[in-house]
Design a protein around this motif. Structure first.
Motif, PDB file in Angstrom:
ATOM      1  N   THR A  69      79.395  63.717  37.506  1.00 21.73           N
ATOM      2  CA  THR A  69      78.063  63.778  36.890  1.00 21.73           C
ATOM      3  C   THR A  69      77.909  62.789  35.748  1.00 21.73           C
ATOM      4  O   THR A  69      76.870  62.767  35.080  1.00 21.73           O
ATOM      5  CB  THR A  69      77.789  65.206  36.379  1.00 21.73           C
ATOM      6  N   ILE A  70      78.965  62.002  35.463  1.00 19.29           N
ATOM      7  CA  ILE A  70      78.847  60.988  34.418  1.00 19.29           C
ATOM      8  C   ILE A  70      77.887  59.897  34.903  1.00 19.29           C
ATOM      9  O   ILE A  70      78.052  59.351  36.000  1.00 19.29           O
ATOM     10  CB  ILE A  70      80.221  60.378  34.083  1.00 19.29           C
ATOM     11  N   LEU A  71      76.897  59.580  34.075  1.00 15.09           N
ATOM     12  CA  LEU A  71      75.866  58.621  34.463  1.00 15.09           C
ATOM     13  C   LEU A  71      76.066  57.299  33.725  1.00 15.09           C
ATOM     14  O   LEU A  71      76.397  57.274  32.538  1.00 15.09           O
ATOM     15  CB  LEU A  71      74.480  59.200  34.140  1.00 15.09           C
ATOM     16  N   PHE A  72      75.805  56.212  34.429  1.00 15.89           N
ATOM     17  CA  PHE A  72      75.920  54.859  33.878  1.00 15.89           C
ATOM     18  C   PHE A  72      74.563  54.161  34.012  1.00 15.89           C
ATOM     19  O   PHE A  72      73.738  54.494  34.878  1.00 15.89           O
ATOM     20  CB  PHE A  72      76.971  54.050  34.637  1.00 15.89           C
ATOM     21  N   ASP A  73      74.381  53.198  33.173  1.00 15.15           N
ATOM     22  CA  ASP A  73      73.179  52.364  33.342  1.00 15.15           C
ATOM     23  C   ASP A  73      73.307  51.590  34.650  1.00 15.15           C
ATOM     24  O   ASP A  73      74.431  51.199  35.044  1.00 15.15           O
ATOM     25  CB  ASP A  73      73.059  51.398  32.163  1.00 15.15           C
ATOM     26  N   THR A  74      72.155  51.392  35.305  1.00 12.32           N
ATOM     27  CA  THR A  74      72.163  50.771  36.632  1.00 12.32           C
ATOM     28  C   THR A  74      72.867  49.407  36.590  1.00 12.32           C
ATOM     29  O   THR A  74      72.541  48.542  35.766  1.00 12.32           O
ATOM     30  CB  THR A  74      70.737  50.609  37.161  1.00 12.32           C
ATOM     31  N   GLY A  75      73.870  49.255  37.478  1.00 12.29           N
ATOM     32  CA  GLY A  75      74.593  47.984  37.600  1.00 12.29           C
ATOM     33  C   GLY A  75      75.479  47.661  36.419  1.00 12.29           C
ATOM     34  O   GLY A  75      75.986  46.543  36.327  1.00 12.29           O
ATOM     35  N   LYS A  76      75.668  48.639  35.519  1.00  5.96           N
ATOM     36  CA  LYS A  76      76.482  48.382  34.318  1.00  5.96           C
ATOM     37  C   LYS A  76      77.581  49.438  34.170  1.00  5.96           C
ATOM     38  O   LYS A  76      77.575  50.462  34.861  1.00  5.96           O
ATOM     39  CB  LYS A  76      75.606  48.376  33.073  1.00  5.96           C
ATOM     40  N   SER A  77      78.478  49.198  33.151  1.00 12.71           N
ATOM     41  CA  SER A  77      79.560  50.169  32.895  1.00 12.71           C
ATOM     42  C   SER A  77      79.267  51.030  31.683  1.00 12.71           C
ATOM     43  O   SER A  77      80.073  51.893  31.312  1.00 12.71           O
ATOM     44  CB  SER A  77      80.883  49.430  32.697  1.00 12.71           C
ATOM     45  N   SER A  78      78.115  50.810  31.063  1.00 15.55           N
ATOM     46  CA  SER A  78      77.776  51.594  29.868  1.00 15.55           C
ATOM     47  C   SER A  78      77.359  53.000  30.269  1.00 15.55           C
ATOM     48  O   SER A  78      76.607  53.198  31.224  1.00 15.55           O
ATOM     49  CB  SER A  78      76.660  50.902  29.090  1.00 15.55           C
ATOM     50  N   ILE A  79      77.887  54.006  29.522  1.00 12.03           N
ATOM     51  CA  ILE A  79      77.647  55.416  29.836  1.00 12.03           C
ATOM     52  C   ILE A  79      76.362  55.853  29.156  1.00 12.03           C
ATOM     53  O   ILE A  79      76.123  55.574  27.978  1.00 12.03           O
ATOM     54  CB  ILE A  79      78.822  56.281  29.346  1.00 12.03           C
ATOM     55  N   LYS A  80      75.538  56.579  29.928  1.00  7.06           N
ATOM     56  CA  LYS A  80      74.297  57.082  29.371  1.00  7.06           C
ATOM     57  C   LYS A  80      74.585  58.233  28.411  1.00  7.06           C
ATOM     58  O   LYS A  80      75.512  59.017  28.602  1.00  7.06           O
ATOM     59  CB  LYS A  80      73.363  57.539  30.484  1.00  7.06           C
ATOM     60  N   SER A  81      73.715  58.335  27.410  1.00 10.64           N
ATOM     61  CA  SER A  81      73.927  59.331  26.349  1.00 10.64           C
ATOM     62  C   SER A  81      73.890  60.757  26.862  1.00 10.64           C
ATOM     63  O   SER A  81      74.554  61.648  26.318  1.00 10.64           O
ATOM     64  CB  SER A  81      72.897  59.140  25.232  1.00 10.64           C
ATOM     65  N   GLN A  82      73.122  61.014  27.924  1.00 11.37           N
ATOM     66  CA  GLN A  82      73.052  62.369  28.422  1.00 11.37           C
ATOM     67  C   GLN A  82      74.344  62.848  29.066  1.00 11.37           C
ATOM     68  O   GLN A  82      74.478  64.018  29.416  1.00 11.37           O
ATOM     69  CB  GLN A  82      71.894  62.547  29.411  1.00 11.37           C
ATOM     70  N   SER A  83      75.328  61.935  29.197  1.00  8.43           N
ATOM     71  CA  SER A  83      76.629  62.314  29.769  1.00  8.43           C
ATOM     72  C   SER A  83      77.620  62.797  28.712  1.00  8.43           C
ATOM     73  O   SER A  83      78.745  63.196  29.041  1.00  8.43           O
ATOM     74  CB  SER A  83      77.227  61.109  30.520  1.00  8.43           C
ATOM     75  N   GLU A  84      77.214  62.807  27.457  1.00  5.86           N
ATOM     76  CA  GLU A  84      78.148  63.172  26.385  1.00  5.86           C
ATOM     77  C   GLU A  84      78.632  64.615  26.509  1.00  5.86           C
ATOM     78  O   GLU A  84      79.780  64.945  26.242  1.00  5.86           O
ATOM     79  CB  GLU A  84      77.502  62.942  25.016  1.00  5.86           C
ATOM     80  N   LYS A  85      77.706  65.532  26.951  1.00  2.00           N
ATOM     81  CA  LYS A  85      78.108  66.922  27.052  1.00  2.00           C
ATOM     82  C   LYS A  85      79.178  67.108  28.113  1.00  2.00           C
ATOM     83  O   LYS A  85      80.188  67.791  27.899  1.00  2.00           O
ATOM     84  CB  LYS A  85      76.886  67.793  27.381  1.00  2.00           C
ATOM     85  N   VAL A  86      78.966  66.487  29.270  1.00  2.00           N
ATOM     86  CA  VAL A  86      79.946  66.659  30.331  1.00  2.00           C
ATOM     87  C   VAL A  86      81.268  66.002  29.954  1.00  2.00           C
ATOM     88  O   VAL A  86      82.337  66.503  30.282  1.00  2.00           O
ATOM     89  CB  VAL A  86      79.381  66.125  31.673  1.00  2.00           C
ATOM     90  N   LEU A  87      81.196  64.899  29.242  1.00  2.00           N
ATOM     91  CA  LEU A  87      82.438  64.272  28.771  1.00  2.00           C
ATOM     92  C   LEU A  87      83.170  65.170  27.780  1.00  2.00           C
ATOM     93  O   LEU A  87      84.404  65.243  27.759  1.00  2.00           O
ATOM     94  CB  LEU A  87      82.128  62.913  28.130  1.00  2.00           C
ATOM     95  N   GLY A  88      82.408  65.902  26.946  1.00  2.63           N
ATOM     96  CA  GLY A  88      83.024  66.859  26.025  1.00  2.63           C
ATOM     97  C   GLY A  88      83.757  67.949  26.770  1.00  2.63           C
ATOM     98  O   GLY A  88      84.839  68.406  26.366  1.00  2.63           O
TER      99      GLY A  88
END
Length: 449
Positions: free
Chosen positions: A344-363
């Motif tokens: 469920t970790i989300l990245f910006d399209t075509g990039k390796s940068s992680i979207k901020s809404q993925s912080e909870k799942v990363l926690g």
């Protein structure tokens, strides 16, 4: 003959002077004071004298006795049982054999070398030879003397001396005769350098005052062990400890006892060990519970209760398994949960940068990883097949690395994580549908094998 007698007398004086410094250290001097009797009869001379030893004990008819102090002698031990002495005597002659004479004066000075057969005993017989000069009625002549005598010692210093001397005259005008003496003898003059009452000859420690029980050697602390054999000469102790004290009675001398006021064990230098673990109570943090020395006498704890002692537990605060060195093992269920979160970790399209809404799942992922601090994981990146294969490979590598870096920046040891991209090579669904391609675009976190 006159010259011979004078020469003998002079030789006796020189002999006495020459031996004046030779001595036995124990009571070398002896002085005898008493009375003497002179008998001219039993000498083998012509009448009115008798044959040799004839009527030898006829005191009343033949002996001349002066009933007062009439003889004195001084002698000195010159070693090996020999002594040299000089005696002076006086008498009155009334009996000359069987004849009576008017009172004639008698004076004698004699020197004698004696040999005592039983020195140091109560009955002490001796023989002597010497010479002297005797005057009768003021007419003198030299004599050659042979002596036999007996000392009877009452103690170390006082005794009774009985002696008979045969005095052979060199001149015709002096008759050969016997002279008997009886007197009290006193021995004196022993050397006692340290003043302990034991003469140097018998004193094993002549320069240090001591006691008779140790042949003149000292026992400074009075514990019955002489100083030379006493390991603690200034402190009273026991024979078992070579004269050293043992205040706590544990069999370890105080000087060697690290705990002298508390009974302990010899193996621990006199210190106690209540729990018997080989760690002295003073160093034992658990003195009533046995434990190894490496743990300061305490038993090893198992903080997390997983059956693995903390000293061997790589995860001492987290319950684990023995097989995994006390750390928890990642189960299949946990692995599924991790990957369910990771997908469920989300990245910006075509990039390796992680979207901020993925912080909870990363926690949530970080919390799970912290539960398994001894486990290592690989962060894997995957893409769909849209685009070139190289582009997809590079993107998967970058996304996997991006997740790894996020995790390490937020509390996960970087040595527990590795990252790898697989591009489009490991699809889990069809790339022909949008749903399938969405499933293939994913990150997985798998236990490292």
């Amino acid at each position: 003959m006159k010259n011979l007698s004078r020469l003998l007398f002079a030789m006796l004086l020189i002999l006495g002077y020459g031996n004046s410094n030779a001595q036995d250290k124990n009571n070398p001097w002896q002085i005898t004071i008493g009375a003497n009797a002179v008998d001219f009869f039993p000498t083998g001379e012509d009448a009115p004298l008798g044959d040799m030893f004839s009527d030898f004990f006829n005191v009343s008819d033949h002996w001349n006795i002066l009933p007062s102090l009439s003889t004195i002698s001084v002698s000195k031990n010159i070693g090996e049982g020999f002594s040299f002495g000089v005696a002076g005597s006086l008498n009155k002659i009334e009996n000359f054999g069987d004849s009576s004479v008017s009172d004639l004066s008698y004076y004698g000075v004699d020197g004698t070398i004696k040999y005592n057969f039983l020195q140091g005993t109560t009955i002490d017989p001796y023989l002597g030879v010497g010479g002297g000069y005797t005057w009768v009625d003021e007419i003198g002549a030299g004599t050659l003397n042979g002596t036999v005598g007996l000392n009877i010692w009452f103690n170390d210093n006082i005794g009774l001396t009985l002696q008979t001397a045969y005095k052979h005259a060199f001149e015709d005008y002096l008759s050969t005769h016997f002279q008997h003496t009886a007197g009290i003898s006193i021995k004196f003059g022993g050397t006692d350098t340290d003043g302990d009452g034991i003469f140097d000859k018998d004193d094993a420690c002549p320069d240090v005052a001591g006691i008779a029980a140790f042949n003149g050697c000292p026992d400074t602390d009075g514990d019955g062990i002489e100083d030379s054999k006493d390991s603690c000469p200034n402190e009273a102790g026991t024979a078992e400890l070579n004269g050293c004290p043992d205040a706590d009675g544990d069999g370890v001398a105080d000087k060697d006892d690290k705990c002298p006021s508390v009974a302990g064990l010899k193996a621990l230098s006199g210190c106690p060990d209540a729990d018997g673990d080989g760690v002295t109570d003073g160093d034992d943090k658990c003195p009533t519970t046995a434990g190894p020395a490496a743990n300061q006498g305490c038993p090893w704890p198992d903080t997390d209760g997983d059956g693995v002692l903390d000293k061997d537990d790589k995860c001492p605060s987290v319950k684990g398994t023995v097989a995994n060195n006390g750390c928890p093992e990642v189960s299949e269920e946990v692995q599924k949960t991790l990957n369910a979160y990771a997908k469920t970790i989300l990245f910006d399209t075509g990039k390796s940068s992680i979207k901020s809404q993925s912080e909870k799942v990363l926690g949530d992922i970080i919390a799970i990883l912290k539960e398994y601090p001894n486990s290592k994981f690989t962060v894997e990146g995957h893409t769909d097949s849209v685009g070139s294969e190289k582009l997809n490979q590079d993107l998967s590598d970058a996304r996997a690395l991006s997740v790894k870096e996020y995790l390490t920046k937020n509390g996960i040891d970087e040595f527990r994580l590795s990252s790898k991209g697989y591009g489009e090579s490991k699809p889990i669904d069809s790339n022909n549908t949008s749903k399938g391609r969405a499933n293939n675009r994913r990150v997985e976190i798998n236990l490292a094998k």
